[in-house]
Write a protein that holds these residues in place. Sequence first.
Motif, PDB file in Angstrom:
ATOM      1  N   SER A   5      -0.865   2.644   9.431  1.00 42.88           N
ATOM      2  CA  SER A   5      -1.244   3.009  10.800  1.00 42.88           C
ATOM      3  C   SER A   5      -0.173   3.917  11.417  1.00 42.88           C
ATOM      4  O   SER A   5      -0.482   4.779  12.249  1.00 42.88           O
ATOM      5  N   ALA A   8       4.184   1.690   7.958  1.00 46.22           N
ATOM      6  CA  ALA A   8       2.814   1.160   7.857  1.00 46.22           C
ATOM      7  C   ALA A   8       1.837   2.327   7.722  1.00 46.22           C
ATOM      8  O   ALA A   8       2.148   3.462   8.101  1.00 46.22           O
ATOM      9  N   HIS A  51       0.806  -1.212   0.000  1.00 45.36           N
ATOM     10  CA  HIS A  51       0.000   0.000   0.000  1.00 45.36           C
ATOM     11  C   HIS A  51       0.848   1.275   0.000  1.00 45.36           C
ATOM     12  O   HIS A  51       2.042   1.240  -0.293  1.00 45.36           O
ATOM     13  N   THR A  61      -1.527  -4.799  11.684  1.00 40.29           N
ATOM     14  CA  THR A  61      -2.616  -4.362  12.566  1.00 40.29           C
ATOM     15  C   THR A  61      -3.578  -5.510  12.885  1.00 40.29           C
ATOM     16  O   THR A  61      -4.494  -5.328  13.681  1.00 40.29           O
ATOM     17  N   GLY A  62      -3.343  -6.695  12.300  1.00 44.61           N
ATOM     18  CA  GLY A  62      -4.072  -7.894  12.731  1.00 44.61           C
ATOM     19  C   GLY A  62      -3.752  -8.168  14.200  1.00 44.61           C
ATOM     20  O   GLY A  62      -4.638  -8.116  15.070  1.00 44.61           O
ATOM     21  N   ASP A  81      -6.635   2.598  11.811  1.00 44.90           N
ATOM     22  CA  ASP A  81      -6.434   1.467  10.904  1.00 44.90           C
ATOM     23  C   ASP A  81      -7.529   1.443   9.841  1.00 44.90           C
ATOM     24  O   ASP A  81      -8.577   2.085   9.976  1.00 44.90           O
TER      25      ASP A  81
HETATM   26  N1  ASP Z   1      -1.726  -2.746   6.335  1.00 44.44           N
HETATM   27  C1  ASP Z   1      -1.064  -3.265   7.504  1.00 44.44           C
HETATM   28  C2  ASP Z   1      -1.531  -4.649   7.853  1.00 44.44           C
HETATM   29  O1  ASP Z   1      -2.049  -5.327   7.014  1.00 44.44           O
HETATM   30  C3  ASP Z   1      -1.142  -2.362   8.640  1.00 44.44           C
HETATM   31  C4  ASP Z   1      -0.750  -0.965   8.311  1.00 44.44           C
HETATM   32  O2  ASP Z   1      -0.244  -0.644   7.259  1.00 44.44           O
HETATM   33  O3  ASP Z   1      -0.993  -0.156   9.181  1.00 44.44           O
HETATM   34  O4  ASP Z   1      -1.355  -5.087   8.958  1.00 44.44           O
END
Ligand code: ASP
Length: 322
Positions: free
Chosen positions: A160, A158, A90, A183-184, A200
């Motif tokens: 987040s 990330a 991302h 963030t899982g 998130d």
């Molecule tokens: N996208 C990340 C994840 O899948 C978390 C993040 O980018 O904040 O855990």
Amino acid sequence: MLKRLLAGCLSVFFVAAAAAQEYPTRTINIVVPFAPGGPTDTVTRLVGQAMGKSLGQTMIVENVAGAGGTIGVEKVARAKPDGYTLLLMHIGISTAPSLYRSLPFDPVKDLEPVGLVTNVPMTVIGNKDFAPKDMKELIAYVKANKDKVTYANAGVGAASHLCGMLFMTAIQTDLTTVPYKGTGPAMTDLIGGQVDFMCDQTTNTTPQIKGGKVKGMAVTTKTHVKSLNELPTVEESGLKGFEVAVWHGMWAPAGTPKPVIDKLSAALKTALKDPAVVSKFAELGTEPVAESRATPEAARAHLKAEIEKWAPIIKKAGVYAD
Ligand code: ASP
């Protein structure tokens, strides 16, 4: 001698061209640079399954988590450019070059874009027992309690992390951050009350907000999110100009043959029209990009523009990692 060398080169060329024509003949790995069960994992599994249908092969998700996603990206940047190792990453791929003093890859030079995938709103959420009940209260509360409030994220780079950085810059307050491999796992600790709040993506937070497991406080987009319409925007809650959404794209290692990239991009376009993908995305507060954006050209241009967009903002925030 020269003749033999030339013949050798040509046969290598023809073997590679034939392999590209037949592609794919086996399982394809998509690297997700975060832990299983998080938002990137969710988007990748949905899209990968649909792409696999039109490519006639299974697409397997490989979670290569750590260092805000940069470890997974590096793995793909160094992988064999044969179309069997791909990356779903991302916005972090465009912030990492500014955040890291020595990044072991160049996202523009070391990766070949396949296409953009989706743009996901974020949400500010708190654990159920966290004192502030809405975004306005949260802003006042964290300013007054900055030494004891904890903010969860998925490491430097990330989404987040980016959202938290923008929030701390906006309220001019530094908070204690607790980094996870995605963030899982951060969500598990938030639900368990080990951390206070995080920002998130709706692809991870929607079920937890709707299920009453966490407190939804605001969305980070300029407009409300249809599936979470009760939440105000961060801007409406007092932080003027605050806006962040998380674009995603698919990449292959640089040097992947064009016919392979073209097949992948065509499969991505088909996947983004798959009714199962469209309806699950909508349920999770997002939607596929327009067909014209699921192309290498659009992803290449977007990545470059985003690297330029975030560089001065990160420089101003003064956040760096080694
Ligand atoms: N996208 C990340 C994840 O899948 C978390 C993040 O980018 O904040 O855990």
